[in-house]
Design a protein around this motif. Structure first.
Motif, PDB file in Angstrom:
ATOM      1  N   THR A 103     -19.624  13.581  12.335  1.00 19.33           N
ATOM      2  CA  THR A 103     -20.214  12.330  11.359  1.00 19.33           C
ATOM      3  C   THR A 103     -20.713  12.632   9.886  1.00 19.33           C
ATOM      4  O   THR A 103     -20.585  11.840   8.893  1.00 19.33           O
ATOM      5  CB  THR A 103     -21.060  12.339  11.792  1.00 19.33           C
ATOM      6  N   SER A 104     -21.243  13.829   9.979  1.00 19.39           N
ATOM      7  CA  SER A 104     -21.546  14.638   8.324  1.00 19.39           C
ATOM      8  C   SER A 104     -19.561  14.232   7.556  1.00 19.39           C
ATOM      9  O   SER A 104     -20.509  14.570   6.556  1.00 19.39           O
ATOM     10  CB  SER A 104     -21.978  15.937   8.662  1.00 19.39           C
ATOM     11  N   GLU A 105     -18.892  15.064   8.278  1.00 22.35           N
ATOM     12  CA  GLU A 105     -17.543  14.905   7.051  1.00 22.35           C
ATOM     13  C   GLU A 105     -17.450  13.251   6.964  1.00 22.35           C
ATOM     14  O   GLU A 105     -16.644  13.156   5.884  1.00 22.35           O
ATOM     15  CB  GLU A 105     -16.519  15.512   8.019  1.00 22.35           C
ATOM     16  N   ARG A 106     -17.010  12.783   8.254  1.00 22.64           N
ATOM     17  CA  ARG A 106     -16.459  11.411   7.936  1.00 22.64           C
ATOM     18  C   ARG A 106     -17.134  10.768   6.844  1.00 22.64           C
ATOM     19  O   ARG A 106     -16.837   9.969   6.237  1.00 22.64           O
ATOM     20  CB  ARG A 106     -16.633  10.553   8.861  1.00 22.64           C
ATOM     21  N   LEU A 107     -18.934  10.867   6.488  1.00 22.85           N
ATOM     22  CA  LEU A 107     -19.325  10.150   5.642  1.00 22.85           C
ATOM     23  C   LEU A 107     -18.700  10.556   4.562  1.00 22.85           C
ATOM     24  O   LEU A 107     -19.051   9.313   3.499  1.00 22.85           O
ATOM     25  CB  LEU A 107     -20.758  11.393   5.772  1.00 22.85           C
ATOM     26  N   LYS A 108     -18.321  11.463   4.312  1.00 19.66           N
ATOM     27  CA  LYS A 108     -17.456  11.858   2.329  1.00 19.66           C
ATOM     28  C   LYS A 108     -16.500  11.212   2.017  1.00 19.66           C
ATOM     29  O   LYS A 108     -15.734  10.931   0.780  1.00 19.66           O
ATOM     30  CB  LYS A 108     -17.846  13.350   2.224  1.00 19.66           C
ATOM     31  N   PHE A 109     -16.307  11.037   3.440  1.00 24.93           N
ATOM     32  CA  PHE A 109     -14.448   9.900   3.327  1.00 24.93           C
ATOM     33  C   PHE A 109     -14.306   8.688   3.425  1.00 24.93           C
ATOM     34  O   PHE A 109     -14.067   8.066   2.472  1.00 24.93           O
ATOM     35  CB  PHE A 109     -13.712  10.170   4.389  1.00 24.93           C
ATOM     36  N   VAL A 110     -15.809   8.178   4.106  1.00 20.21           N
ATOM     37  CA  VAL A 110     -16.413   7.144   3.209  1.00 20.21           C
ATOM     38  C   VAL A 110     -16.871   6.560   2.270  1.00 20.21           C
ATOM     39  O   VAL A 110     -16.969   5.732   1.032  1.00 20.21           O
ATOM     40  CB  VAL A 110     -18.353   6.623   4.633  1.00 20.21           C
ATOM     41  N   LEU A 111     -17.834   7.436   2.027  1.00 20.93           N
ATOM     42  CA  LEU A 111     -18.233   7.516   0.202  1.00 20.93           C
ATOM     43  C   LEU A 111     -17.238   8.077  -0.925  1.00 20.93           C
ATOM     44  O   LEU A 111     -16.876   6.792  -1.400  1.00 20.93           O
ATOM     45  CB  LEU A 111     -19.668   8.434   0.103  1.00 20.93           C
ATOM     46  N   ALA A 112     -16.089   8.541  -0.548  1.00 18.59           N
ATOM     47  CA  ALA A 112     -14.810   8.556  -1.610  1.00 18.59           C
ATOM     48  C   ALA A 112     -14.022   6.823  -1.430  1.00 18.59           C
ATOM     49  O   ALA A 112     -14.348   6.597  -2.361  1.00 18.59           O
ATOM     50  CB  ALA A 112     -13.828   9.781  -1.002  1.00 18.59           C
ATOM     51  N   SER A 113     -13.769   6.891  -0.528  1.00 15.89           N
ATOM     52  CA  SER A 113     -13.363   5.219  -0.267  1.00 15.89           C
ATOM     53  C   SER A 113     -13.955   3.901  -0.761  1.00 15.89           C
ATOM     54  O   SER A 113     -13.469   3.193  -1.400  1.00 15.89           O
ATOM     55  CB  SER A 113     -13.146   4.915   1.169  1.00 15.89           C
ATOM     56  N   TYR A 114     -15.606   4.525  -1.044  1.00 11.88           N
ATOM     57  CA  TYR A 114     -16.484   2.826  -1.845  1.00 11.88           C
ATOM     58  C   TYR A 114     -15.757   3.299  -2.878  1.00 11.88           C
ATOM     59  O   TYR A 114     -16.100   1.851  -3.829  1.00 11.88           O
ATOM     60  CB  TYR A 114     -18.364   3.291  -1.480  1.00 11.88           C
ATOM     61  N   ASN A 115     -15.510   4.098  -3.473  1.00 14.91           N
ATOM     62  CA  ASN A 115     -15.241   4.322  -4.928  1.00 14.91           C
ATOM     63  C   ASN A 115     -14.711   4.520  -5.528  1.00 14.91           C
ATOM     64  O   ASN A 115     -14.511   3.603  -6.075  1.00 14.91           O
ATOM     65  CB  ASN A 115     -16.106   6.343  -5.559  1.00 14.91           C
ATOM     66  N   ILE A 116     -13.267   4.779  -4.559  1.00 17.35           N
ATOM     67  CA  ILE A 116     -11.753   4.272  -4.802  1.00 17.35           C
ATOM     68  C   ILE A 116     -11.014   4.392  -4.568  1.00 17.35           C
ATOM     69  O   ILE A 116      -9.927   3.418  -4.805  1.00 17.35           O
ATOM     70  CB  ILE A 116     -12.001   6.290  -5.051  1.00 17.35           C
ATOM     71  N   GLY A 117     -11.415   3.126  -3.670  1.00 18.47           N
ATOM     72  CA  GLY A 117     -10.569   2.662  -1.932  1.00 18.47           C
ATOM     73  C   GLY A 117     -10.103   3.571  -0.902  1.00 18.47           C
ATOM     74  O   GLY A 117      -9.893   4.859  -1.684  1.00 18.47           O
ATOM     75  N   HIS A 118      -9.799   3.132   0.495  1.00 19.69           N
ATOM     76  CA  HIS A 118      -9.256   4.036   1.129  1.00 19.69           C
ATOM     77  C   HIS A 118      -7.974   4.235   1.125  1.00 19.69           C
ATOM     78  O   HIS A 118      -7.587   5.100   1.346  1.00 19.69           O
ATOM     79  CB  HIS A 118     -10.336   3.522   2.569  1.00 19.69           C
ATOM     80  N   GLY A 119      -7.207   2.908   0.471  1.00 22.79           N
ATOM     81  CA  GLY A 119      -5.783   3.759   0.421  1.00 22.79           C
ATOM     82  C   GLY A 119      -5.277   5.054  -0.291  1.00 22.79           C
ATOM     83  O   GLY A 119      -5.162   5.773  -0.428  1.00 22.79           O
ATOM     84  N   HIS A 120      -6.160   5.419  -1.189  1.00 21.31           N
ATOM     85  CA  HIS A 120      -6.184   6.951  -2.580  1.00 21.31           C
ATOM     86  C   HIS A 120      -6.938   7.328  -1.031  1.00 21.31           C
ATOM     87  O   HIS A 120      -6.378   8.399  -0.939  1.00 21.31           O
ATOM     88  CB  HIS A 120      -7.027   6.590  -3.464  1.00 21.31           C
ATOM     89  N   VAL A 121      -8.389   7.690  -0.274  1.00 21.55           N
ATOM     90  CA  VAL A 121      -8.454   8.851   0.829  1.00 21.55           C
ATOM     91  C   VAL A 121      -7.487   9.012   1.231  1.00 21.55           C
ATOM     92  O   VAL A 121      -7.234  10.164   1.572  1.00 21.55           O
ATOM     93  CB  VAL A 121      -9.751   8.271   1.075  1.00 21.55           C
TER      94      VAL A 121
END
Length: 464
Positions: A378-396
């Motif tokens: 959960t704690s690691e996934r949170l950072k993936f979610v935040l980055a995806s919210y900012n730049i789009g999940h395609g780039h992440v």
């Protein structure tokens, strides 16, 4: 062992039959002195952040309407920018403990107004002075105006442990043959000032700037009697951090002409602003609200399974709690959703705080579902979610594929973020496995750091 027992009984005897005020302190300081942790400026820069010990008070570091504020906070933020590192703040009320943290490597710098003395100099290196500070006696309207130390008679003065106040009062007591009693307490100066204002105790001691800031919202406080004339105050670093000390001193020299005086005026000379910041329900000093939208943020966070202060951190990062905020790209509302995302997640009026917030929550839930199988923690996934919210999940997701290709840990944000930053490099964004092309990935990585940094502050200063 024999020497330790002899020293113990010697101290006990002196405590029973009377000692000079500082004798025991010096002995205990010598006993507790530990081997210092070694890390200088280059190591701090390699690590990427500097840890600074600060006080949580009405001038040093606090939250006001979601924004991090404070004299020491703004100084440290500018210093971190100069050093090209992130800033991590550690709240410590016990000054002696702050020195322990410094030697143990838990902090790299103590950003408090510290007066230089022999005991402290044995434990740390002092910067050039930030300025000068008076120490004042604080009483209330019933204490009476002091014009002579004799007027204290056999009164009791409460002082914060670890400060120079006790030594100052002891020196006066011994030299003037006075009878007042000094009681050290772990309570902060501001807590003791509260007790004076409420009549629970008669006297305390505080730095003049703290006393004056508190006097703006406590009518009847008397702060006019100076315990000691102006003395220079500094910050401290470990003795084995000469390069950090040199950079700190250079920065202070550069900032003493304008930046530091301007900040001092902002926090200590504008009594009206100080009053509102210190008494507002949206200040961590007086209330426990971050914004007027806390209730809907808490509701949204419950649906996400997040700490509400984390969602508040994201809202602050996106819109500063401004419901009509619109970005240059057309993102709108509390969580700055783009028009296509607003429509997809059912937001008809992006200026409506509840609609905007819940639309963002539905989008965050979608992103969490997107990553949950690939990043179970959960704690690691949170950072993936935040980055995806900012730049789009395609780039992440591209960065995730690159991480997999190069044999690194795809479930670790630390690993994936390195490849996200590389998406501005043609050697990487032209790789056939990259589907979304070029991206300024470093901005998304910094975005995650910023949101988490605000969250850390909210966790430290605002109750769950």
């Amino acid at each position: 062992m024999k020497k330790v027992l002899i020293l113990f009984f010697s101290i006990l005897t002196l405590l029973l039959f009377g000692v000079q005020c500082t004798f025991v302190e010096k002995k205990l300081a010598a006993i507790s002195k530990k081997e210092a942790y070694v890390l200088d400026l280059q190591g701090i820069q390699n690590r990427g952040f500097i840890r600074a010990a600060v006080d949580n008070n009405s001038t040093g570091y606090y939250i006001y309407r979601g924004r991090r504020m404070g004299y020491e906070y703004e100084l440290l933020r500018d210093l971190a920018k100069r050093l090209k590192v992130q800033l991590h703040l550690v709240l410590i009320s016990d000054i002696d403990r702050a020195f322990d943290y410094l030697q143990e490597g838990k902090v790299d710098l103590i950003a408090m107004n510290l007066e230089k003395n022999m005991e402290r100099s044995d434990r740390a290196s002092f910067s050039i002075p930030l300025g000068k500070m008076n120490t004042v006696l604080v009483g209330n309207e019933f204490s009476g105006k002091i014009t002579s130390w004799d007027q204290l008679a056999s009164d009791t003065i409460y002082v914060r442990e670890g400060t120079v106040y006790k030594t100052q009062l002891c020196n006066l007591k011994d030299s003037l043959q006075l009878n007042y009693t000094i009681i050290p307490t772990p309570d902060h100066e501001e807590t003791l000032i509260d007790q004076v204002a409420e009549g629970d105790i008669k006297w305390t001691i505080a730095d003049q700037n703290i006393a004056q800031a508190n006097a703006t919202y406590y009518g009847g406080l008397n702060t006019s009697w100076k315990v000691k004339k102006e003395a220079e105050v500094s910050w401290v670093v470990r003795q084995n951090s000469p390069n950090l000390l040199s950079s700190l001193d250079t920065w202070l020299v550069d900032k003493q002409k304008r930046f530091i005086p301007d900040l001092y005026a902002k926090y200590f000379l504008n009594s009206k602003n100080s009053y509102f910041r210190s008494t507002s329900p949206f200040s961590s000093l007086a209330g426990n609200q971050i914004s007027v939208y806390d209730d809907i943020i808490k509701n949204g966070a419950e649906q996400l399974g997040w700490d509400w202060r984390l969602l508040a951190s994201l809202v602050y990062k996106e819109s500063r709690f401004d419901t009509v905020a619109t970005s240059y790209a057309g993102a709108r509302g509390l969580l700055q959703l783009m028009p296509v995302t607003l429509e997809r997640f059912g937001v008809e009026n992006p200026n409506d705080p509840s609609q905007s917030l819940m639309g963002g929550v539905r989008y965050l839930r979608y992103l969490d579902k997107f990553w949950i199988e690939r990043v179970p923690d959960t704690s690691e996934r949170l950072k993936f979610v935040l980055a995806s919210y900012n730049i789009g999940h395609g780039h992440v997701e591209d960065a995730w594929r690159l991480t997999l290709k190069y044999g690194e840990n795809t479930q670790s944000w630390s690993s994936v973020s390195k490849f996200l930053e590389l998406k501005s490099d043609p050697d990487y964004y032209r790789d056939p496995i990259v589907k979304s092309g070029f991206a300024k990935g470093h901005l998304a990585v910094n975005y995650v750091k910023d949101v988490m940094s605000v969250f850390d502050s909210y966790k430290a200063l605002v109750e769950p």
